[in-house]
Design a protein around this motif. Structure first.
Motif, PDB file in Angstrom:
ATOM      1  N   ARG A 104       4.568   2.574  69.256  1.00  0.00           N
ATOM      2  CA  ARG A 104       4.955   1.336  69.937  1.00  0.00           C
ATOM      3  C   ARG A 104       5.771   1.651  71.180  1.00  0.00           C
ATOM      4  O   ARG A 104       6.573   2.578  71.204  1.00  0.00           O
ATOM      5  N   ARG A 105       5.546   0.831  72.213  1.00  0.00           N
ATOM      6  CA  ARG A 105       6.398   0.798  73.388  1.00  0.00           C
ATOM      7  C   ARG A 105       6.708  -0.683  73.638  1.00  0.00           C
ATOM      8  O   ARG A 105       5.812  -1.484  73.868  1.00  0.00           O
ATOM      9  N   GLU A 106       7.973  -1.051  73.586  1.00  0.00           N
ATOM     10  CA  GLU A 106       8.348  -2.444  73.775  1.00  0.00           C
ATOM     11  C   GLU A 106       9.765  -2.506  74.334  1.00  0.00           C
ATOM     12  O   GLU A 106      10.453  -1.488  74.447  1.00  0.00           O
ATOM     13  N   GLY A 107      10.192  -3.727  74.665  1.00  0.00           N
ATOM     14  CA  GLY A 107      11.502  -3.869  75.288  1.00  0.00           C
ATOM     15  C   GLY A 107      11.446  -3.494  76.758  1.00  0.00           C
ATOM     16  O   GLY A 107      10.402  -3.563  77.404  1.00  0.00           O
ATOM     17  N   ALA A 108      12.581  -3.026  77.296  1.00  0.00           N
ATOM     18  CA  ALA A 108      12.666  -2.698  78.727  1.00  0.00           C
ATOM     19  C   ALA A 108      12.289  -1.246  78.973  1.00  0.00           C
ATOM     20  O   ALA A 108      13.071  -0.471  79.527  1.00  0.00           O
ATOM     21  N   TRP A 109      11.069  -0.851  78.584  1.00  0.00           N
ATOM     22  CA  TRP A 109      10.629   0.520  78.803  1.00  0.00           C
ATOM     23  C   TRP A 109      10.017   0.677  80.189  1.00  0.00           C
ATOM     24  O   TRP A 109       9.508  -0.283  80.764  1.00  0.00           O
TER      25      TRP A 109
END
Length: 209
Positions: A104-109
């Motif tokens: 997963r890649r999520e948020g302020a990446w």
């Protein structure tokens, strides 16, 4: 007395050169053709495809066709001054490998200009809702998947171009473009290219349940 440079071994044995994304994709195609001809069963195909997707050198690929009547991708005939691996600006390309797990890649990446995603089973979710996108309005996602699922979640104004995907089976669905309002202004385009064998690629809006 002569001193052999560290690169001397690679000069003699070109199979030690690093393979590229395209070399791995070609190896997967060769294995699929062998399976279609009845030379590999399902278990053998899955095992060799996984090894092909994680191969580092041409020697790794050669071992996958030792008992098949076809040659593996070969290294370039002439040595070039540049290193065997593609030379890119630091931080420009990122490689992600997924084998049977959740990624997963999520948020302020931070979204790299180019991402290479290699998958063998498992799942990958890339949520661009709060992500920091490249300032030039464009990013690229290169995929090489055998089974597994890829889901992209995008906010309004971010479009995904899936036309560059080559697939054998599997499903590709873009629910965002299908339901996008005509007046929506596109500020960023994610171009998805590469190949997939089975599995799925899905694009959904940030407010999707």
């Amino acid at each position: 007395m002569s001193i052999e440079e560290p690169s001397g071994r690679a000069e003699r044995d070109r199979s030690l050169m690093r393979v590229s994304h395209a070399d791995r994709d070609r190896m997967v195609e060769i294995l699929r053709d062998a399976a279609a001809d009845g030379r590999l069963d399902t278990d053998e195909l899955e095992e060799r495809v996984e090894r092909a997707l994680t191969a580092r050198t041409f020697a790794d690929l050669e071992s996958l066709t030792e008992d098949l009547p076809v040659a593996a991708p070969a290294p370039p005939a002439a040595r070039v001054p540049a290193p065997p691996a593609p030379t890119v600006t630091e931080g420009e390309v990122e490689q992600w490998h997924v084998t049977g797990q959740r990624f997963r890649r999520e948020g302020a990446w931070r979204v790299p200009p180019i991402v290479e995603l290699n998958m063998f089973g498992g799942s990958a979710r890339l949520d661009y809702t709060q992500a920091r996108l490249p300032e030039d309005g464009h990013s690229t996602l290169r995929i090489s998947t055998y089974g597994g699922s890829v889901r992209l979640t995008v906010p309004p104004g971010v479009a995904v171009d899936l036309s560059g995907i080559s697939r054998s089976g599997g499903r590709v669905r873009d629910k965002v473009s299908r339901h996008a309002a005509p007046a929506t202004r596109v500020t960023h385009v994610i171009t998805v290219t590469g190949s997939m064998i089975g599995g799925s690629v899905r694009v959904e809006a940030s407010n999707a349940q």
